[in-house]
Design a protein around this motif. Structure first.
Motif, short mmCIF file in Angstrom:
data_model
loop_
_atom_site.label_atom_id
_atom_site.label_comp_id
_atom_site.label_asym_id
_atom_site.label_seq_id
_atom_site.Cartn_x
_atom_site.Cartn_y
_atom_site.Cartn_z
N PRO A 77 40.13 18.06 60.34
CA PRO A 77 41.45 17.56 60.97
C PRO A 77 41.12 16.43 62.03
O PRO A 77 41.84 15.68 62.18
CB PRO A 77 41.87 19.11 61.64
N ARG A 80 40.26 13.21 60.75
CA ARG A 80 41.54 12.50 60.14
C ARG A 80 42.24 12.08 61.25
O ARG A 80 42.91 11.13 61.06
CB ARG A 80 42.27 13.37 59.52
N ARG A 81 42.15 12.48 62.40
CA ARG A 81 42.82 12.11 63.37
C ARG A 81 42.40 10.45 64.06
O ARG A 81 42.99 9.72 64.68
CB ARG A 81 42.73 12.90 64.85
N TYR A 87 50.49 5.52 52.75
CA TYR A 87 50.56 5.89 51.32
C TYR A 87 51.59 5.39 50.55
O TYR A 87 52.60 4.71 51.04
CB TYR A 87 50.94 7.56 51.35
N LEU A 93 58.56 13.18 56.01
CA LEU A 93 59.17 14.44 56.07
C LEU A 93 60.58 14.00 56.05
O LEU A 93 61.19 13.44 56.94
CB LEU A 93 58.87 15.42 57.13
N LEU A 104 54.90 12.65 64.84
CA LEU A 104 54.11 13.80 64.03
C LEU A 104 52.67 13.78 64.59
O LEU A 104 52.09 14.85 64.96
CB LEU A 104 54.47 13.82 62.70
N ILE A 108 50.63 16.63 66.86
CA ILE A 108 49.43 17.38 66.04
C ILE A 108 48.32 17.23 67.18
O ILE A 108 47.72 18.12 67.39
CB ILE A 108 49.30 16.79 64.76
N ARG B 47 64.87 29.34 61.67
CA ARG B 47 64.98 29.39 60.07
C ARG B 47 65.29 30.51 59.53
O ARG B 47 65.96 30.63 58.48
CB ARG B 47 63.45 29.08 59.53
N ARG B 230 57.78 24.96 51.80
CA ARG B 230 57.31 23.82 52.88
C ARG B 230 55.93 23.05 52.30
O ARG B 230 55.33 22.67 53.26
CB ARG B 230 57.24 24.24 54.02
N GLN B 232 55.05 20.26 50.86
CA GLN B 232 55.23 18.85 51.02
C GLN B 232 54.85 18.68 52.54
O GLN B 232 54.09 17.93 52.91
CB GLN B 232 56.28 18.20 50.69
N GLU B 233 55.76 19.50 53.28
CA GLU B 233 55.33 19.40 55.04
C GLU B 233 53.83 20.05 55.18
O GLU B 233 53.21 19.00 55.95
CB GLU B 233 56.37 20.14 55.39
N GLU B 235 51.30 19.53 53.51
CA GLU B 235 50.45 18.65 52.92
C GLU B 235 50.47 17.38 53.79
O GLU B 235 49.35 16.95 54.12
CB GLU B 235 50.94 18.12 51.30
N VAL B 236 51.53 17.02 54.29
CA VAL B 236 51.68 15.65 55.11
C VAL B 236 51.09 16.14 56.53
O VAL B 236 50.07 15.04 56.99
CB VAL B 236 53.07 15.32 55.44
N VAL B 237 51.30 17.15 57.07
CA VAL B 237 50.61 17.34 58.34
C VAL B 237 49.14 17.56 58.45
O VAL B 237 48.18 17.05 59.06
CB VAL B 237 51.33 18.55 59.23
N LEU B 239 47.17 15.85 56.19
CA LEU B 239 46.76 14.56 55.95
C LEU B 239 46.50 14.00 57.27
O LEU B 239 45.67 13.21 57.33
CB LEU B 239 47.79 13.97 55.03
N ILE B 240 47.51 14.34 58.29
CA ILE B 240 47.42 13.44 59.35
C ILE B 240 46.73 14.34 60.55
O ILE B 240 47.06 13.96 61.74
CB ILE B 240 48.64 12.92 59.99
N GLY B 241 45.75 15.18 60.01
CA GLY B 241 44.99 15.90 61.05
C GLY B 241 45.20 17.17 61.66
O GLY B 241 44.95 17.52 62.75
N ALA B 242 46.26 17.92 61.12
CA ALA B 242 46.65 19.12 61.68
C ALA B 242 45.81 20.17 61.20
O ALA B 242 44.93 19.95 60.18
CB ALA B 242 48.12 19.72 60.98
N THR B 243 45.30 20.90 62.21
CA THR B 243 44.21 22.03 61.94
C THR B 243 45.05 23.12 61.26
O THR B 243 46.26 23.13 61.22
CB THR B 243 43.80 22.78 63.53
N PHE B 246 47.41 25.05 63.54
CA PHE B 246 48.67 24.54 63.48
C PHE B 246 49.56 24.51 62.32
O PHE B 246 50.92 24.72 62.43
CB PHE B 246 48.35 22.94 63.67
N SER B 329 42.05 23.10 50.28
CA SER B 329 40.85 22.37 51.37
C SER B 329 40.03 21.48 50.10
O SER B 329 39.88 21.91 48.95
CB SER B 329 39.87 23.65 51.54
#
Ligand SMILES: Nc1ncnc2c1ncn2[C@@H]1O[C@H](COP(=O)(O)OP(=O)(O)OP(=O)(O)O)[C@@H](O)[C@H]1O
Ligand SMILES: [Mg+2]
Lengths: 224, 331
Positions: A77, A80-81, A87, A93, A104, A108, B47, B230, B232-233, B235-237, B239-243, B246, B329
């Motif tokens: 992670p 990637r940051r 894409y 989202l 986002l 994060i 939710r 969820r 897709q969500e 997957e997206v987070v 991809l952009i570096g969520a641990t 998170f 992973s």
């Protein structure tokens, strides 16, 4: 020091099929490079390896001097940051506003809300969609969605920007606009690596082009 | 045209900032961490509220799985309450020869009371025994028809010592007294009650473990579906570096809310169930001349139950999300 360095990189899928074979190249800091080749040549594979979505089967990849070949899962992670990715299918989202989508990466990374707002506005301003910040992505055209994806990729000011077919579904005019955005980011020092098979567009832009065929590098032209 | 120079300095400044990634201090990081926790706690609750029926059904399933072992445990502790009451009254009963007269019975009672091992005695004459028997069972008519009193006189003996072995030898000694046909130690069935309550404890433990697994499965499966919806969500987070932490956080909160809600529902069910059962039990108990009533779960028990259900919700959610994260992973 090179920004990206591939040394004898190979990638097999399912143990037999060789998608990439003995790939060697490097991209300097601040360069803008196109990655091209026929469908199935391995462009996306190269980008996925760079994003640590997959690990190479052979060889070594380093980014900004750090070997990323054996990154531990917990470090991925944070790696990637450091990079921004755009894409072809946007990966937005669709139940969040444009603003929230662009914010986002900052959320994060734990940016403070005021700081995040300022930076999201700057990024949206740069791509010319500040007035649509409250819209949902679905209310935007394909080209606009792609620009939102770009804003999200650059909002953290990454040193490296990757894009996989960022103009895949766009008409020539829109494609040219998008490319101009990437060139702008490159001009301020960001290293840019773009996968594309839009040869006409690539030819017009006069940047370095890495050409792949069947997972092998068969051309490295027009280095700056 | 004063725009141009300003632009270029801006660009230079941007490039300088772009070269090194922005610094985030530890303090602001921990504030962000807390902020995300708060947001996820509220967001996940929101939710659940969006799908009230399915949330309620999940909580009810958890509640039912919690109620069964909890009520078993309550039943067991009420049995223990019973056996604590009886602990004080560990005593012997001496059955006297029916042929003895009342004064002979009193003589024997005096002799027994003189024993230094004995705290107190109580003589229940044959007539008194019959009378209380009639009163208790309301069978006066049936017994009145008998010519002879079928009951022997009895002496209730309270020993000084609570030691079971001492009580046993004392019983044997008292049984040898002339005029005493039989001496019984009430300890024997007390022992059996203890064995029974040990059995009960194990049954509760076994049921507790089984139903806890049930809660894990219910929560795990529900969270798995939430993760699926969820996907897709995530997957997206990612991809952009969520641990992983998170990504897990919102689902862990969903698990916590399910567990807590299930626990509260379980307490509600237990209270309603106790009310519903207490009327017939009171009647039954007063029929035996007892004041026994169903024990409630109490404050400590309630807190324990809520902690257990919440933890189970948390762990179930953790397992479900972790499985998904392992799937995505890089290989
Ligand atoms: N997950 C996978 N499992 C098996 N094979 C794969 C996988 N991903 C890619 N491949 C194969 O690897 C080769 C390279 O794929 P890649 O996606 O890198 O090509 P590409 O150059 O991006 O093609 P396109 O222009 O069509 O996007 C292809 O033959 C593809 O079938
Ligand atoms: Mg591709």
């Amino acid at each position: 020091m090179a920004m990206i360095e591939f040394a004898h990189v190979g990638k097999r899928y399912g143990g037999r099929f060789e998608a990439l074979a003995d790939l060697n190249f490097s991209v300097e800091r601040g360069e803008m490079v196109f990655l091209t080749g026929h469908s199935g040549a391995g462009k996306s594979s190269v980008l996925r390896l760079l994003m640590a979505l997959e690990r190479p089967s052979r060889g070594r990849i380093s980014v900004a001097g750090h070997d990323i070949t054996n990154l531990h899962v917990s470090q991925i992670p944070f790696y990637r940051r450091q990079i921004g990715v755009v894409y072809q299918n946007h990966q937005l989202l669709y139940d969040r506003s444009v603003f929230d989508n662009v914010a986002l990466p900052l959320i994060i990374q734990g940016a403070a809300p005021q700081d995040a707002r300022r930076r999201v506005h700057a990024a949206l301003d740069k791509i010319g969609l500040l007035h649509r910040e409250k819209a949902l992505p679905i209310e935007l055209s394909g080209g606009e969605q792609q620009r939102i994806g770009i804003a999200r990729a650059v909002v953290t000011k990454p040193a490296m920007l990757l894009a996989d077919e960022p103009t895949g579904n766009l008409d020539p005019q829109l494609s040219a606009d998008i490319m101009r955005l990437f060139e702008d980011f490159n001009r301020i020092g960001t290293t840019v690596l773009l996968a594309s098979h839009d040869l006409a567009l690539i030819a017009r832009l006069r940047h370095r082009v890495l050409k792949l065929r069947d997972g092998r590098l068969i051309g490295d032209e027009g280095a700056a | 045209m004063s725009q141009t120079p300003r632009r270029s300095t801006e660009a230079a400044e941007k490039s300088r900032r772009g070269a090194r990634s922005h610094r985030i201090t530890f303090e602001s990081r921990s504030r962000a961490w807390r902020r995300h926790h708060e947001q996820m706690a509220v967001d996940s609750l929101h939710r659940l509220r969006q799908r009230p029926l399915s949330s309620l059904m999940t909580m009810l399933a958890i509640a039912i799985a919690m109620v069964l072992p909890a009520s078993l445990w309550l039943a067991l502790s009420s049995a223990q309450l019973l056996d604590n009451n009886l602990d004080d009254s560990a005593r012997m009963t001496l059955y006297l020869d029916p042929a003895l007269s009342e004064s002979q019975a009193m003589d024997i009672t005096d002799r027994v009371r003189g024993d230094s091992d004995i705290a107190s005695t109580e003589l229940i004459t044959a007539a008194a025994g019959l009378e209380s028997f009639q009163q208790r069972l309301g069978m006066s008519d049936a017994l009145a028809m008998m010519d002879d009193n079928p009951l022997p006189a009895t002496i209730l003996v309270q020993p000084r010592s609570r030691d079971p072995d001492a009580a046993q030898t004392l019983t044997e000694r008292l049984g040898k007294i002339e005029g005493v046909t039989d001496a019984r130690l009430d300890m024997a069935w007390l022992e059996r009650l203890r064995e029974l309550s040990e059995l009960g404890r194990r049954v509760v433990l076994a049921f507790g473990v089984l139903f806890a697994l049930g809660v894990l499965l219910v929560v795990g499966n529900t969270i798995r579906l939430a993760v699926e919806s969820r996907r897709q969500e995530i997957e997206v987070v990612t991809l952009i570096g969520a641990t992983h932490a998170f990504v897990r956080r919102p689902f862990l909160y969903v698990g916590v809310w399910y567990g807590l809600g299930g626990g509260i529902l379980a307490l509600l069910l237990l209270t309603v169930g106790r009310r519903w059962l207490s009327a017939p039990i009171d009647m039954l108990a007063s029929g035996f001349g007892s004041h026994f009533s169903l024990p409630g779960i109490g404050l400590g028990g309630s807190v324990l139950l809520l902690i257990c259900s919440t933890l189970l919700g948390l762990v179930g959610a953790w397992l479900a999300v972790s499985r998904h994260l392992a799937d995505i992973s890089p290989r």
